[in-house]
Design a protein around this motif. Structure first.
Motif, PDB file in Angstrom:
ATOM      1  N   GLU A  47      93.580-110.170  29.374  1.00 35.12           N
ATOM      2  CA  GLU A  47      93.651-109.060  30.324  1.00 35.12           C
ATOM      3  C   GLU A  47      92.939-107.805  29.831  1.00 35.12           C
ATOM      4  O   GLU A  47      92.299-107.097  30.613  1.00 35.12           O
ATOM      5  CB  GLU A  47      95.116-108.731  30.643  1.00 35.12           C
ATOM      6  CG  GLU A  47      95.872-109.850  31.347  1.00 35.12           C
ATOM      7  CD  GLU A  47      95.267-110.213  32.691  1.00 35.12           C
ATOM      8  OE1 GLU A  47      94.858-109.296  33.431  1.00 35.12           O
ATOM      9  OE2 GLU A  47      95.188-111.419  32.995  1.00 35.12           O
TER      10      GLU A  47
ATOM     11  N   LYS B 260      88.792-109.334  30.521  1.00 37.13           N
ATOM     12  CA  LYS B 260      88.672-108.770  31.869  1.00 37.13           C
ATOM     13  C   LYS B 260      88.099-107.356  31.877  1.00 37.13           C
ATOM     14  O   LYS B 260      87.594-106.904  32.907  1.00 37.13           O
ATOM     15  CB  LYS B 260      90.029-108.795  32.582  1.00 37.13           C
ATOM     16  CG  LYS B 260      90.432-110.180  33.072  1.00 37.13           C
ATOM     17  CD  LYS B 260      91.624-110.113  33.991  1.00 37.13           C
ATOM     18  CE  LYS B 260      91.953-111.477  34.573  1.00 37.13           C
ATOM     19  NZ  LYS B 260      93.119-111.428  35.491  1.00 37.13           N
TER      20      LYS B 260
ATOM     21  N   ARG C  60      83.866-111.015  32.686  1.00 34.82           N
ATOM     22  CA  ARG C  60      84.734-111.217  33.855  1.00 34.82           C
ATOM     23  C   ARG C  60      83.972-111.858  35.002  1.00 34.82           C
ATOM     24  O   ARG C  60      84.458-112.796  35.636  1.00 34.82           O
ATOM     25  CB  ARG C  60      85.336-109.879  34.305  1.00 34.82           C
ATOM     26  CG  ARG C  60      86.390-110.044  35.410  1.00 34.82           C
ATOM     27  CD  ARG C  60      87.014-108.728  35.800  1.00 34.82           C
ATOM     28  NE  ARG C  60      86.055-107.848  36.432  1.00 34.82           N
ATOM     29  CZ  ARG C  60      85.574-106.743  35.875  1.00 34.82           C
ATOM     30  NH1 ARG C  60      85.960-106.383  34.662  1.00 34.82           N
ATOM     31  NH2 ARG C  60      84.690-105.987  36.511  1.00 34.82           N
TER      32      ARG C  60
ATOM     33  N   THR D  74      84.945-115.700  36.093  1.00 34.54           N
ATOM     34  CA  THR D  74      85.833-115.719  37.255  1.00 34.54           C
ATOM     35  C   THR D  74      85.728-117.051  37.989  1.00 34.54           C
ATOM     36  O   THR D  74      84.648-117.499  38.347  1.00 34.54           O
ATOM     37  CB  THR D  74      85.503-114.567  38.216  1.00 34.54           C
ATOM     38  OG1 THR D  74      85.799-113.327  37.556  1.00 34.54           O
ATOM     39  CG2 THR D  74      86.340-114.661  39.489  1.00 34.54           C
TER      40      THR D  74
END
Length: 279
Positions: free
Chosen positions: A62, A66, A72, A76
């Motif tokens: 996180e 990310k 990211r 994804t």
């Protein structure tokens, strides 16, 4: 051809889990095989390994992955867009409550399950972990699909407060669901016994694929938006990955994420592209 790739796609996931668990088990065996661990020490070790790996892996996904725009975007997996949701913040009460549940679960599991010593044979450990993930996937499929039946849905609704997803949604469960999922996941241990080095390895890798599976990313273990679709649609895709869903006709076909970490999806992508050059 596509059916063949679908089968290989699921086998790849199982093999990744088994191989990485075997590697991590070897590390724990090297560290612990000359140390005599009593019951309480094993409980504390099992609990600490689970808790530390859960928070460290989740925070890494996180806060590091990310927060890197390039990573990211590249990793994804989610294809079906959903409305972005704010996720609940960590609180001291929530963390303490979660750790108490984890410690009690570790205490009960190691008290009830017979202890065995399976050594450090690479082949036997690989076979054990391969059996372990296939059985765990089946147990999770059965319990999870039941939690989506009308008479049990209320137990599971807390986890489905989020159509969007974040790693730590993996741990966002009601107490009843936590108990059910813990029992079904660890059923093979109650049946076949536990080796503490295997248990610690399984805990780390289990946390890794569970957190990744709820992160909307395909980093290493999770090769598609399989679980994202489950959260978006609230039905189908009840397993850890798609093997049992494919077998029992409850699969919402995921979008596979080709790349160097997912060779089967990459090979399928190349093969289909070569066989259909105009597409």
């Amino acid at each position: 051809m596509r059916k063949f790739f679908n089968f290989c796609f699921e086998v790849e996931f199982y093999l990744k889990i088994a191989i990485t668990c075997t590697i991590v088990q070897q590390i724990f065996y090297w560290l612990l095989h000359n140390i005599e661990l009593n019951f309480i020490t094993q409980v504390l070790l099992y609990w600490l390994v689970g808790s530390i790996s859960f928070y460290s892996i989740g925070l890494f996904i996180e806060k590091v992955i990310k927060n890197n725009d390039n990573l990211r975007e590249k990793l994804t997996a989610r294809v079906k867009k959903v409305k972005t949701q704010p996720f609940p913040s960590f609180t001291a009460k929530g963390i303490i409550t979660g750790e108490i549940k984890s410690f009690i679960a570790a205490l009960i599991i190691l008290y009830l399950a017979p202890e065995v010593n399976r050594g450090n044979s690479l082949l036997s450990n690989l076979g054990w972990f391969l059996m372990r993930i296939i059985v765990a996937d089946f147990c999770f499929y059965v319990s999870h699909s039941l939690l989506h039946r009308k008479f049990l849905q209320k137990i599971h609704l807390k986890h489905h407060e989020f159509a969007d997803s974040s790693s730590f949604v993996a741990g966002h469960k009601s107490l009843t669901e936590y108990i059910i999922v813990t029992i079904t996941d660890l059923l093979p241990i109650f049946i076949f016994g536990y080796d503490i080095t295997q248990l610690c390895a399984w805990t780390i890798i289990g946390n890794a694929y569970n957190l990744e599976g709820h992160s909307s990313l395909s980093i290493f273990f999770v090769p598609s938006d399989f679980h994202d679709l489950h959260h978006s649609c609230f039905k189908r895709n009840y397993g850890i990955q798609g093997f049992w869903d494919r077998l029992f006709n409850t699969l919402n076909p995921p979008t596979k994420k080709p790349g160097i970490m997912f060779p089967v999806a990459y090979l399928e992508h190349i093969t289909m592209k070569l066989s259909n050059p105009l597409n």
